[in-house]
Design a protein around this motif. Structure first.
Motif, PDB file in Angstrom:
ATOM      1  N   VAL A   1       0.701  -1.226  -0.140  1.00 39.23           N
ATOM      2  CA  VAL A   1      -0.036  -0.063  -0.069  1.00 39.23           C
ATOM      3  C   VAL A   1       0.962   1.209   0.094  1.00 39.23           C
ATOM      4  O   VAL A   1       1.826   1.569   0.955  1.00 39.23           O
ATOM      5  N   VAL A   2       0.644   2.236  -0.853  1.00 38.20           N
ATOM      6  CA  VAL A   2       1.346   3.628  -0.931  1.00 38.20           C
ATOM      7  C   VAL A   2       0.432   4.586  -0.779  1.00 38.20           C
ATOM      8  O   VAL A   2      -0.831   4.691  -1.161  1.00 38.20           O
ATOM      9  N   GLN A   3       0.683   5.635  -0.034  1.00 37.28           N
ATOM     10  CA  GLN A   3       0.322   6.992   0.214  1.00 37.28           C
ATOM     11  C   GLN A   3       1.196   8.294   0.091  1.00 37.28           C
ATOM     12  O   GLN A   3       2.338   7.911   0.825  1.00 37.28           O
ATOM     13  N   LYS A   4       1.249   9.110  -0.704  1.00 35.56           N
ATOM     14  CA  LYS A   4       1.806  10.067  -0.796  1.00 35.56           C
ATOM     15  C   LYS A   4       1.591  11.477   0.254  1.00 35.56           C
ATOM     16  O   LYS A   4       0.359  11.782  -0.309  1.00 35.56           O
ATOM     17  N   TYR A   5       2.044  11.421   1.042  1.00 36.49           N
ATOM     18  CA  TYR A   5       1.690  12.767   2.031  1.00 36.49           C
ATOM     19  C   TYR A   5       2.491  13.834   2.064  1.00 36.49           C
ATOM     20  O   TYR A   5       3.890  13.862   1.625  1.00 36.49           O
ATOM     21  N   LEU A   6       1.803  14.984   1.852  1.00 37.74           N
ATOM     22  CA  LEU A   6       2.616  16.144   1.942  1.00 37.74           C
ATOM     23  C   LEU A   6       2.509  17.062   3.529  1.00 37.74           C
ATOM     24  O   LEU A   6       1.049  16.854   4.003  1.00 37.74           O
ATOM     25  N   HIS A   7       3.481  17.599   4.143  1.00 38.90           N
ATOM     26  CA  HIS A   7       3.315  17.927   5.281  1.00 38.90           C
ATOM     27  C   HIS A   7       3.148  19.544   5.386  1.00 38.90           C
ATOM     28  O   HIS A   7       3.937  20.206   4.449  1.00 38.90           O
TER      29      HIS A   7
ATOM     30  N   TRP B   1       3.752  22.277  11.865  1.00 40.58           N
ATOM     31  CA  TRP B   1       4.299  21.380  12.561  1.00 40.58           C
ATOM     32  C   TRP B   1       5.317  22.252  13.699  1.00 40.58           C
ATOM     33  O   TRP B   1       5.659  21.657  14.795  1.00 40.58           O
ATOM     34  N   GLY B   2       6.009  23.095  12.930  1.00 42.88           N
ATOM     35  CA  GLY B   2       7.169  23.651  13.503  1.00 42.88           C
ATOM     36  C   GLY B   2       6.590  24.461  14.993  1.00 42.88           C
ATOM     37  O   GLY B   2       7.459  24.806  15.600  1.00 42.88           O
TER      38      GLY B   2
ATOM     39  N   GLU C   1       4.679  17.869  22.675  1.00 44.79           N
ATOM     40  CA  GLU C   1       3.392  17.626  22.146  1.00 44.79           C
ATOM     41  C   GLU C   1       3.626  16.878  20.855  1.00 44.79           C
ATOM     42  O   GLU C   1       2.703  15.732  20.597  1.00 44.79           O
ATOM     43  N   GLN C   2       4.572  17.210  19.898  1.00 45.20           N
ATOM     44  CA  GLN C   2       5.123  16.330  18.604  1.00 45.20           C
ATOM     45  C   GLN C   2       5.355  14.974  19.345  1.00 45.20           C
ATOM     46  O   GLN C   2       4.959  14.074  18.551  1.00 45.20           O
TER      47      GLN C   2
ATOM     48  N   ARG D   1      -3.525  12.470  15.292  1.00 48.00           N
ATOM     49  CA  ARG D   1      -3.162  14.109  15.222  1.00 48.00           C
ATOM     50  C   ARG D   1      -2.036  14.285  13.986  1.00 48.00           C
ATOM     51  O   ARG D   1      -1.755  15.259  13.810  1.00 48.00           O
ATOM     52  N   LEU D   2      -1.233  13.067  13.796  1.00 41.74           N
ATOM     53  CA  LEU D   2      -0.348  13.315  12.530  1.00 41.74           C
ATOM     54  C   LEU D   2      -1.005  13.806  11.423  1.00 41.74           C
ATOM     55  O   LEU D   2      -0.421  14.888  10.666  1.00 41.74           O
ATOM     56  N   LEU D   3      -1.964  13.501  11.159  1.00 41.38           N
ATOM     57  CA  LEU D   3      -3.044  13.838   9.925  1.00 41.38           C
ATOM     58  C   LEU D   3      -3.393  15.354   9.973  1.00 41.38           C
ATOM     59  O   LEU D   3      -3.583  16.050   8.938  1.00 41.38           O
ATOM     60  N   ASP D   4      -3.291  16.195  11.121  1.00 43.57           N
ATOM     61  CA  ASP D   4      -3.472  17.438  11.069  1.00 43.57           C
ATOM     62  C   ASP D   4      -2.463  18.203  10.283  1.00 43.57           C
ATOM     63  O   ASP D   4      -2.435  19.275  10.040  1.00 43.57           O
ATOM     64  N   PHE D   5      -1.148  17.582  10.209  1.00 48.36           N
ATOM     65  CA  PHE D   5      -0.234  18.205   9.686  1.00 48.36           C
ATOM     66  C   PHE D   5       0.559  17.406   8.471  1.00 48.36           C
ATOM     67  O   PHE D   5       1.459  17.563   7.777  1.00 48.36           O
ATOM     68  N   SER D   6      -0.314  16.426   7.925  1.00 47.63           N
ATOM     69  CA  SER D   6       0.265  15.443   6.727  1.00 47.63           C
ATOM     70  C   SER D   6      -1.175  15.073   6.316  1.00 47.63           C
ATOM     71  O   SER D   6      -2.058  14.450   6.592  1.00 47.63           O
ATOM     72  N   THR D   7      -1.068  15.502   4.655  1.00 52.17           N
ATOM     73  CA  THR D   7      -2.095  15.240   3.823  1.00 52.17           C
ATOM     74  C   THR D   7      -1.920  14.312   2.893  1.00 52.17           C
ATOM     75  O   THR D   7      -0.958  14.232   2.314  1.00 52.17           O
ATOM     76  N   PRO D   8      -2.626  13.282   2.662  1.00 52.77           N
ATOM     77  CA  PRO D   8      -2.452  12.046   1.868  1.00 52.77           C
ATOM     78  C   PRO D   8      -2.987  12.604   0.421  1.00 52.77           C
ATOM     79  O   PRO D   8      -4.152  12.990   0.200  1.00 52.77           O
ATOM     80  N   HIS D   9      -2.161  12.495  -0.697  1.00 54.96           N
ATOM     81  CA  HIS D   9      -2.697  12.982  -2.089  1.00 54.96           C
ATOM     82  C   HIS D   9      -2.753  11.887  -3.045  1.00 54.96           C
ATOM     83  O   HIS D   9      -3.255  11.788  -4.151  1.00 54.96           O
TER      84      HIS D   9
END
Ligand code: HEM
Length: 334
Positions: free
Chosen positions: A186-192, A197-198, A204-205, A292-300
């Motif tokens: 399974v592949v997913q391309k995530y953009l952060h 995040w910084g 919290e990270q 919550r990783l998904l609040d900073f990472s979007t799968p395209h």
């Protein structure tokens, strides 16, 4: 060089257990309509081992490898009598806040090497051979970032299975004998969103990921109000057995375009294990308490493939080629 050493030439195709590399290319293509495109693809896949040797032999220490995965729709088009039991298209997920899309892909080429130029050269020759038989859907060049960190700054890949646990987690076993040694991919391309995040304080990270940032120590969050990524991605069945997958995620990016990403790639003996991880990440456990990783990472992207073991790949290509040849109209007399 003795015969023994030749046996250990570290260039190979379908080597799912190849070690984490410094460079990788993730190439997803669709196959054009018509028998001609299918025939081209079958013949190129048949020669994949040779192509890996052609390029990889130029620097054996570069450890070039390539894994090809076949998508559900293409599997159908090949008209084969057998099919991996769990193979189906990537199922999109709509969580309360974040969604995982399903995107097209007939073939995945996961190209790995210690040198980016080996990956590049292999991809160049591969695409030249495939020609107009395929269209590129997605192409990502990943790189090792310091001590195997993702661009969020955390060491990524630590909990991967090793030793005998690796085949037990990543490779199909006797439960689907015809496809033993293969793997669901399974592949997913995530953009952060690295700016957002910084702004998140390091403690919290660390709670979001489930490990400390500098020294990578696991954080016990059994009693925490919200589960970390690490805990949501831990799958334990009713009998108390933990089900792992093999990940070979790679960072990628173009700072000049503010593009910062993680290419997620998971190999699994059972597709349901990755699907369960994704459900827990997107829907949450309990429902609503998503990753919550998904609040900073979007799968395209989001695509599922099956990477057959080499002998199975060879025999299924032979069967597909025989079927294509038989379906060709007989040549008309001159
Ligand atoms: C663990 C990052 C997406 C499955 C981890 C860890 C990090 C991480 C830093 C902790 C260290 C380690 O054990 O590797 C990321 C990033 C992602 C991502 C940056 C994308 C933006 C995913 C996805 C899945 C997944 C989509 C599954 C579908 C896992 C698993 C673990 C893990 C199974 C190990 C859990 C354990 O400790 O047993 N990930 N991950 N990850 N991740 Fe991810």
């Amino acid at each position: 060089m003795s015969d023994k050493n030749w046996d250990r030439v570290p260039i190979d195709a379908q080597s799912i257990d190849a070690p984490l590399s410094r460079a990788a290319v993730f190439l997803v293509v669709t196959v054009a309509d018509g028998a001609e495109a299918l025939a081209t693809v079958c013949s190129v896949l048949d020669g994949l081992d040779d192509l890996v040797k052609t390029v990889g032999f130029r620097d054996l220490s570069g450890r070039l490898s390539c894994i090809v995965g076949i998508g559900s729709a293409l599997w159908g088009r090949l008209g084969l009598e057998t099919r991996p039991q769990e193979l189906k298209p990537f199922a999109p997920i709509a969580g309360p806040v974040h969604a995982a899309p399903s995107t097209p892909g007939d073939l995945l080429f996961h190209i790995r090497a210690e040198r980016a130029d080996l990956c590049f050269e292999f991809e160049r020759l591969l695409l030249a051979a495939l020609g107009s038989g395929v269209s590129v859907v997605d192409e990502v060049s990943g790189f090792r970032y310091f001590d195997a960190r993702d661009l969020l700054g955390f060491v990524d890949g630590t909990a991967n299975p090793t030793g005998l646990d690796l085949p037990a987690s990543a490779l199909v076993g006797g439960e689907d004998a015809g496809f033993q040694g293969g793997s669901y991919v399974v592949v997913q391309k995530y953009l952060h969103d690295l700016d957002a995040w910084g702004r998140v304080p390091t403690p919290e990270q660390e709670a979001i990921i489930g490990r400390t940032k500098s020294d990578n120590v696991e954080i016990d969050d059994d009693a925490a109000p919200r589960k970390s990524h690490k805990s949501l991605a831990t799958i334990v069945d009713a009998a108390g057995n933990e089900h792992d997958i093999l990940r070979d995620n790679m960072p990628f990016g173009r700072p000049g375009h503010r593009e910062f990403g993680t290419y997620f790639i998971g190999y699994s003996r059972h597709l349901w294990v990755i699907e369960k991880m994704l459900q827990r990440m997107y829907v949450g456990d309990p429902p609503g308490a998503y990753d919550r990783l998904l609040d900073f990472s979007t799968p395209h992207t989001g695509t599922t493939f099956f990477a057959p073991a080499r002998p199975a790949l060879q025999s299924l290509l032979q069967a597909a080629q025989a079927r294509l040849a038989a379906a060709q109209p007989a040549a008309s007399p001159a």
